[in-house]
Design an enzyme around this catalytic site. Structure first.
Site, PDB file in Angstrom:
ATOM      1  N   ASP A   1      29.058 -90.523 -41.192  1.00  0.00           N
ATOM      2  CA  ASP A   1      29.540 -91.299 -42.339  1.00  0.00           C
ATOM      3  C   ASP A   1      28.561 -91.209 -43.505  1.00  0.00           C
ATOM      4  O   ASP A   1      27.350 -91.129 -43.301  1.00  0.00           O
ATOM      5  CB  ASP A   1      29.715 -92.761 -41.903  1.00  0.00           C
ATOM      6  CG  ASP A   1      30.569 -93.555 -42.887  1.00  0.00           C
ATOM      7  OD1 ASP A   1      31.215 -92.939 -43.760  1.00  0.00           O
ATOM      8  OD2 ASP A   1      30.592 -94.797 -42.776  1.00  0.00           O
TER       9      ASP A   1
ATOM     10  N   LEU B   1      26.110 -76.446 -24.117  1.00  0.00           N
ATOM     11  CA  LEU B   1      26.512 -77.665 -24.824  1.00  0.00           C
ATOM     12  C   LEU B   1      28.008 -77.561 -25.086  1.00  0.00           C
ATOM     13  O   LEU B   1      28.486 -76.502 -25.490  1.00  0.00           O
ATOM     14  CB  LEU B   1      25.774 -77.758 -26.172  1.00  0.00           C
ATOM     15  CG  LEU B   1      26.277 -78.854 -27.127  1.00  0.00           C
ATOM     16  CD1 LEU B   1      25.764 -80.223 -26.689  1.00  0.00           C
ATOM     17  CD2 LEU B   1      25.820 -78.589 -28.569  1.00  0.00           C
TER      18      LEU B   1
ATOM     19  N   HIS C   1      30.771 -83.436 -48.549  1.00  0.00           N
ATOM     20  CA  HIS C   1      31.301 -82.882 -47.298  1.00  0.00           C
ATOM     21  C   HIS C   1      30.628 -81.541 -46.980  1.00  0.00           C
ATOM     22  O   HIS C   1      30.343 -81.235 -45.825  1.00  0.00           O
ATOM     23  CB  HIS C   1      32.818 -82.718 -47.380  1.00  0.00           C
ATOM     24  CG  HIS C   1      33.542 -84.032 -47.521  1.00  0.00           C
ATOM     25  ND1 HIS C   1      33.234 -85.141 -46.768  1.00  0.00           N
ATOM     26  CD2 HIS C   1      34.563 -84.422 -48.346  1.00  0.00           C
ATOM     27  CE1 HIS C   1      34.031 -86.150 -47.104  1.00  0.00           C
ATOM     28  NE2 HIS C   1      34.837 -85.736 -48.060  1.00  0.00           N
TER      29      HIS C   1
HETATM   30  C1  FPP Z   1      32.704 -89.525 -43.753  1.00  0.00           C
HETATM   31  O1  FPP Z   1      32.125 -89.625 -45.022  1.00  0.00           O
HETATM   32  C2  FPP Z   1      32.913 -88.141 -43.362  1.00  0.00           C
HETATM   33  C3  FPP Z   1      34.122 -87.533 -43.231  1.00  0.00           C
HETATM   34  C4  FPP Z   1      35.393 -88.226 -43.468  1.00  0.00           C
HETATM   35  C5  FPP Z   1      34.250 -86.134 -42.864  1.00  0.00           C
HETATM   36  C6  FPP Z   1      33.199 -85.538 -42.000  1.00  0.00           C
HETATM   37  C7  FPP Z   1      33.183 -84.084 -42.250  1.00  0.00           C
HETATM   38  C8  FPP Z   1      32.086 -83.305 -42.288  1.00  0.00           C
HETATM   39  C9  FPP Z   1      30.733 -83.787 -41.971  1.00  0.00           C
HETATM   40  C10 FPP Z   1      32.162 -81.894 -42.715  1.00  0.00           C
HETATM   41  C11 FPP Z   1      32.716 -80.879 -41.821  1.00  0.00           C
HETATM   42  C12 FPP Z   1      32.767 -81.140 -40.362  1.00  0.00           C
HETATM   43  C13 FPP Z   1      32.587 -80.183 -39.425  1.00  0.00           C
HETATM   44  C14 FPP Z   1      32.751 -80.494 -37.968  1.00  0.00           C
HETATM   45  C15 FPP Z   1      32.180 -78.837 -39.798  1.00  0.00           C
HETATM   46  P1  FPP Z   1      32.900 -90.404 -46.169  1.00  0.00           P
HETATM   47  O2  FPP Z   1      33.598 -89.390 -47.015  1.00  0.00           O
HETATM   48  O3  FPP Z   1      33.776 -91.446 -45.568  1.00  0.00           O
HETATM   49  O4  FPP Z   1      31.680 -91.031 -46.934  1.00  0.00           O
HETATM   50  P2  FPP Z   1      31.659 -92.423 -47.711  1.00  0.00           P
HETATM   51  O5  FPP Z   1      31.921 -93.497 -46.695  1.00  0.00           O
HETATM   52  O6  FPP Z   1      30.267 -92.456 -48.250  1.00  0.00           O
HETATM   53  O7  FPP Z   1      32.704 -92.330 -48.782  1.00  0.00           O
END
Ligand code: FPP
Length: 255
Positions: A33, A144, A50
């Site tokens: 997050d 893993l 992201h």
């Molecule tokens: C939460 O941050 C994160 C996500 C919704 C997406 C997670 C995706 C990645 C880390 C990138 C790609 C993944 C892989 C497996 C290669 P948020 O956007 O909710 O952040 P915020 O709460 O600060 O708005």
């Protein structure tokens, strides 16, 4: 005072994680997050957060291998994430495709098996083909197992299991009394995956957000005050160190 765990001094971490006999958790699950906030702090578009988050995924997998963790589950896209603006959903799926294409050979070389859970049939055929190819290629690896939770929601998963069980009872293939917890778990998308010992959430938020609700019944929860794109091997070691300091009783009294 912050409710989340401060990042420990590095020396203490090194001592704690190198303690002889400190067995690593078998399964670590992570709610990644804070990508959006990371981007916002830098006045960048959310997609930049992201992208930086995908780099953190690389560091995290490396750390999991180094610490001899056998299962790593990453919450990459929740069933609720479909409610985000279409542009962001497109960016996230494009990023995932790019990640799979560019990383799969390396993951395979490192002995990583890829498994996907969640309703990924909701994604387009191209990404589904990519995911299936990754699972097929790496099926024989065992160093893993990387479980990617995509379009995953725990309530939907449990509801789906209940529906399958009801249908099995209706068809005379199962009796309600014969069903126990292990039997129920076989209807979940995590069938064959051990329950997580440790669930980490980054960004300072302290909730599970519909992630592995059945499976995390006895998991240790660690909430770290770091935004996901900044997560690195030292944060992974911090979380493991905190895990080792917890006493896991599984409902029993201390011995
Ligand atoms: C939460 O941050 C994160 C996500 C919704 C997406 C997670 C995706 C990645 C880390 C990138 C790609 C993944 C892989 C497996 C290669 P948020 O956007 O909710 O952040 P915020 O709460 O600060 O708005």
């Amino acid at each position: 005072m912050s409710e989340t765990e401060p990042v420990l001094p590095r020396l203490a971490v090194a001592l704690a994680t190198e303690e002889p006999g400190a067995r690593p958790p078998e399964h670590v699950a992570i709610i990644m997050d804070g990508n959006g906030r990371w981007a916002g702090q830098r006045r960048l578009p959310r997609v930049a957060g992201h992208r930086a988050g995908a780099q953190a995924v690389r560091r995290c997998i490396k750390a999991a291998i180094e610490h001899r963790v056998r299962w790593l589950t990453l919450y990459a896209f929740s069933s609720e994430n479909w409610r985000r603006p279409p542009d962001e959903v497109t960016d996230l799926t494009a990023l995932l495709r790019h990640y799979l294409r560019s990383e799969i050979a390396e993951l395979h070389r490192e002995g990583v098996r890829v498994r996907v859970i969640g309703e990924h049939s909701r994604f387009g055929p191209e990404i589904r083909a990519e995911l299936e190819a990754a699972e097929r290629l790496t099926v024989g690896n065992s160093r893993l197992t990387l479980v990617i939770a995509l379009s995953y929601g725990a309530r939907a998963e449990i509801l789906n299991a209940a529906r399958q069980i009801a249908a099995a009872v209706q068809a005379g293939r199962l009796t309600p009394d014969s069903l126990d917890e292990a039997g129920f778990a076989r209807f979940l998308s995590t069938d064959g995956i051990p329950d997580p010992d440790l669930v980490i959430r980054t960004s300072g938020e302290c909730r599970l957000s519909n992630f592995l609700l059945w499976q995390s019944a006895y998991a240790e929860l660690v909430f770290l005050d770091v935004l996901w794109p900044d997560f690195d091997g030292a944060h992974f070691a911090d979380a493991l160190s905190l895990f080792h300091r917890r006493e896991r009783r599984f409902g029993a009294r201390p011995g």
